[in-house]
Design a protein around this motif. Sequence first.
Motif, PDB file in Angstrom:
ATOM      1  N   THR A  55       0.841  -1.203   0.000  1.00  0.00           N
ATOM      2  CA  THR A  55       0.000   0.000   0.000  1.00  0.00           C
ATOM      3  C   THR A  55       0.871   1.245   0.000  1.00  0.00           C
ATOM      4  OG1 THR A  55      -1.678  -1.201   1.224  1.00  0.00           O
ATOM      5  CG2 THR A  55      -1.905   1.175   1.126  1.00  0.00           C
TER       6      THR A  55
ATOM      7  N   THR B  18       1.001   3.245  -3.403  1.00  0.00           N
ATOM      8  CA  THR B  18       0.390   4.569  -3.410  1.00  0.00           C
ATOM      9  C   THR B  18       1.384   5.610  -3.906  1.00  0.00           C
ATOM     10  OG1 THR B  18      -0.994   3.926  -1.555  1.00  0.00           O
ATOM     11  CG2 THR B  18      -0.820   6.274  -2.006  1.00  0.00           C
TER      12      THR B  18
ATOM     13  N   ARG C 158      -8.247   8.574   0.244  1.00  0.00           N
ATOM     14  CA  ARG C 158      -8.202   7.503   1.232  1.00  0.00           C
ATOM     15  C   ARG C 158      -9.040   6.287   0.844  1.00  0.00           C
ATOM     16  NH1 ARG C 158      -9.468   9.851   6.487  1.00  0.00           N
ATOM     17  NH2 ARG C 158      -7.335  10.563   6.547  1.00  0.00           N
ATOM     18  N   PRO C 159     -10.273   6.471   0.316  1.00  0.00           N
ATOM     19  CA  PRO C 159     -11.037   5.285  -0.078  1.00  0.00           C
ATOM     20  C   PRO C 159     -10.258   4.393  -1.036  1.00  0.00           C
ATOM     21  CG  PRO C 159     -12.413   7.223  -0.225  1.00  0.00           C
ATOM     22  CD  PRO C 159     -11.034   7.704   0.079  1.00  0.00           C
TER      23      PRO C 159
ATOM     24  N   ILE D  57      -7.518   2.565   0.888  1.00  0.00           N
ATOM     25  CA  ILE D  57      -8.049   1.469   1.696  1.00  0.00           C
ATOM     26  C   ILE D  57      -8.439   0.305   0.790  1.00  0.00           C
ATOM     27  CG2 ILE D  57      -9.955   0.768   3.201  1.00  0.00           C
ATOM     28  CD1 ILE D  57      -9.800   3.588   4.417  1.00  0.00           C
TER      29      ILE D  57
ATOM     30  N   ALA E  12      -5.404  -1.490  -0.180  1.00  0.00           N
ATOM     31  CA  ALA E  12      -4.888  -2.315   0.912  1.00  0.00           C
ATOM     32  C   ALA E  12      -5.683  -3.611   1.029  1.00  0.00           C
ATOM     33  CB  ALA E  12      -4.946  -1.531   2.227  1.00  0.00           C
ATOM     34  N   VAL E  13      -7.011  -3.496   0.872  1.00  0.00           N
ATOM     35  CA  VAL E  13      -7.864  -4.682   0.954  1.00  0.00           C
ATOM     36  C   VAL E  13      -7.477  -5.683  -0.134  1.00  0.00           C
ATOM     37  CG1 VAL E  13     -10.221  -5.509   0.593  1.00  0.00           C
ATOM     38  CG2 VAL E  13      -9.816  -3.551   2.064  1.00  0.00           C
TER      39      VAL E  13
ATOM     40  N   TRP F  27     -14.725  -7.453   4.299  1.00  0.00           N
ATOM     41  CA  TRP F  27     -14.067  -6.420   3.495  1.00  0.00           C
ATOM     42  C   TRP F  27     -15.080  -5.537   2.788  1.00  0.00           C
ATOM     43  CZ3 TRP F  27      -9.934  -5.317   5.387  1.00  0.00           C
ATOM     44  CH2 TRP F  27      -8.920  -6.229   5.669  1.00  0.00           C
TER      45      TRP F  27
ATOM     46  N   VAL G 122     -16.032  -2.970   5.041  1.00  0.00           N
ATOM     47  CA  VAL G 122     -14.999  -1.922   5.107  1.00  0.00           C
ATOM     48  C   VAL G 122     -15.146  -0.991   3.910  1.00  0.00           C
ATOM     49  CG1 VAL G 122     -12.524  -1.469   4.993  1.00  0.00           C
ATOM     50  CG2 VAL G 122     -13.372  -3.363   6.376  1.00  0.00           C
TER      51      VAL G 122
ATOM     52  N   THR H 250     -16.142   3.082   3.624  1.00  0.00           N
ATOM     53  CA  THR H 250     -15.283   4.117   3.047  1.00  0.00           C
ATOM     54  C   THR H 250     -15.789   4.622   1.709  1.00  0.00           C
ATOM     55  OG1 THR H 250     -13.928   2.397   2.081  1.00  0.00           O
ATOM     56  CG2 THR H 250     -13.190   3.314   4.169  1.00  0.00           C
TER      57      THR H 250
END
Lengths: 593, 365
Positions: free
Chosen positions: A399, A403, A507-508, A511, A514-515, A569, A572, A576
């Motif tokens: 991540t 990113t 950020r969404p 995230i 990352a998921v 997930w 999550v 987001t």
Amino acid sequence: MKMFQTVGRMPIGLTVPAFTILFVVFGIPIILLFFTSVNAPAFSLANYQAFFSHPANVRVLLQTIEISIVATGICVIIGYPTAYLIVAAPKHLRVALVVLVIIPYLTSALARTYAWIVILGDRGLINHMLLDLGLISSPLPLIYNRTAVYIGMVHIMLPMMILPLVSVMMGIDKSLMAAARSMGARPLTAFWRVFFQLSMPGVRSGAVLVFVLCLGFYITPAALGGLPDAMLSTFIASQVSTSFNIARIAASAFVLLAVAVIMLSMFGLDLSHRQGSAGQPARKPWLSRRSPFGALKRWVNELLTPIRAKRWIDQLYRAGGDSHWPKIVGTVFVLLVMFYLLFPGLVVVIMSFSAGTFLEFPPSGLSLQWYRSFFGDPSWRDAAWTSIQIAVAVAILSTIVGTLAAYGLTRTTFPRLRGFLTMLILTPITFPVIVVGIATYLGLVKLGLLGSNTGIVLGHSIGAIGYVVVIVSATLANFDRRLEDAAKSMRAGPFQTFRRVTLPLVRPGIIGGAVFAFLHSFDEVVITSLIGGLSIRTLPLKMWENIRHQIDPTIAAVATLLMLLPVLWLMVLYVTWWRSKLREQPALLNSAI
Amino acid sequence: MTVYIRNPVSLTEVNALEQSAVPAQIEFRKVTKMYGRVAAVKDLSLTVRRGEFLTILGPSGSGKTTALMLLAGFVAPNEGDILIAGNSVAAVPSYRRDQGIVFQSYALFPHLTVRRNLEFPLEMRGMKAAERAARVDRMLERVHLEDFGGRMPSQLSGGQQQRVALARALIADPPFLLLDEPLGALDRNLREQMQVEMKSLHKEFGITTICVTHDQEEALTLSDRIVVMRAGRIEQTDAPEALYDRPATCFVAKFLGEANILENPGFTVESDAAQPFGTVAMIRPERICISLPNAPKRANADQWQSVSGIVDEMIYCGPLRKYHVRVGSTVLIVREHVASEQQTFRLGSEVRIHWLRCDVRFVSL
């Protein structure tokens, strides 16, 4: 030194960590692998000659291509109408259907393959039912044949086809169809002349994606197919476990890679899906540019003109009885597809509560014994713990690195360079997985990290970085850069701007990345089986062994637990993504691919 | 066949015309369209005559877009009937109607060139390739896009796209043209230019045109007749000048231009006509004059009403100035053209404002 500083200050500098990992773990090894395959420095094609001189090898190669084409074809045939109907559905239903497609997509491929063993097996659901009904006297050979391979592969690949299609179709302006109809195009004509043409980019990238992933398919054909259904990956994997003549393996890997690369370059894979810009006919791949069908299409069209002219006069102002049949057929079709996608998961969940001692469906009684056997067995527990540790490490590493790379790539002012670098960074997820596995194996041998947790984290990260880059780039593409200028005008420094403005808004995406990184690692079995050595057992490896050797319902319990994961997930992601704005759904879909 | 109503005509005159020899091309008969339990259009009755440029004007949610969708055949009415050239079309799907539509976003096919876009409606009507090509050439010339036939829509400017959309709607010679907010996506200068162009195209083709918009300026400039809609019903139908000059309701008065509604103004509003029951007095800002409190009396003083007030605010807008003048508790807007030797009135200063008694209108609430 000064030059390095300038490069470091340019946005492209942010991609350095990602490319360092990629080159060391995968890039350099794959080049070395290529040299090995041609016996460098002597340079000979002996290994390739050896590959093609065995009729069995050629047969496996052709079979791999054939299976991939058929599976891709089935995916297109089922996926296109499904995607169309999803897009045509009312908003709330559409969101629900997309979620129902994403759930199997996020579910472990091993768990899903296992489900098909449960359903198709000799003592599986279908045979059990047919035997009970007295329709057959001995089990039908449903499994370990080509049909089973297709059923399993299409099941795994279908979401990959549907999601890009939905994303492209959502971007098609609804008023275009209305316009076509208002100009006298009947519904089918309007669909064919407008909607279908505009959805072609989705079909193309979906099909290429599915085809290339099918080429590298390993688990499903090995688990559901019989001996004659071996695919090239299975063949390479068995070469690895038996001989490990690196030059021969390298040659096989590059043959497979060549097929994939030829397909990718012929049809072009556009993972960014920037269809937002009014469907501009951007750089087209050569295949669609000079279509030999163009002339034929025009000719057929001219033949139709008298019919059209007559119909136009005959039917003008004729009331049209709106038939209900298309609606009914569409509903039934979607229900069937959803059943196909979700039923295997359901079967596994039910299996996991079985009181029987062997694979049997429906279970004769209910109990929690298989959960006890999972949590009670230290080898399962350890495997799960190892997997979680590795996946978390991969998620964090990729991540951050991904990113940065995505940020650097979107801010690069040279589009050519950006395209090229993006393509490079995506190679670990677009190349057949077995090829990536072998290259990574070689890379980790050189680094002395074979069979270590660090090695596995690096091996998983090269793919995970690709996912993060795709997802974060999609979010950054929608990001209004004037917001950053606004922040700077209010005297925020570059770091402050990033932290207070850019980061919260993307950020969404981060995230989501990352998921996906976590899931990629948590699910990975092919690369892990090559680079894990004998010492490390991850959960998927343990499951894979179990599927191949004993098939007891413990694996159903594990699979059920794994299926909870995507639901978790999704929650999550819901918090987001959807909460922020439902409008960004296309972005989610784009990134889901 | 083309009839243009250029001069202001009163409501009664229009009604008389409706019954005249000019054939009705489109007719809404008590049409109701429900979305769930909400009536988007309620009991709509409307007649459009051949060759007329009719604009349906209203704020968003007034049902004007639904009216257009009904006419285009994209939705079917729940009640009532729609007639096109005498045919009932309530149950006729869009593709069996002969019509040209310019969509709000133009809806040009992004995968087809300008030429192929223009050919589309001709192809659907079964026209041969050679004939199509000739027609497209003629049409491209007419909208001054001769050199753009090979371009993709995305390679055109907004104004050019608009012209292509218009050309595509007209190319098959449909009996009527529907425009959905046709100039909404253009910037101001281009919009004025296109207004002129559209007007001349309408004159040239003489085609019955129904335009839906929320832009009052567009409506006033282009139309022969304007239908003002509000909450699914017709508020008023009239020629533009008549509509502006004699609005029937407070809503129309405010929606078309600015209006001073004098509801309990604190002074008696004098008028030549008697005030009907349930109405309020209304006067347009540009009909009010402003002067110093001690200015000499005007000629024909008996035809004027004048009151004194305080300047609350002065807004300069290029060719004119707007004053907000407080008279007792009422604030009146006064609009005055800027002339060179004219004085400006400072904030807080006392002024006198006056208007002709015959300029006072009574509108129902």
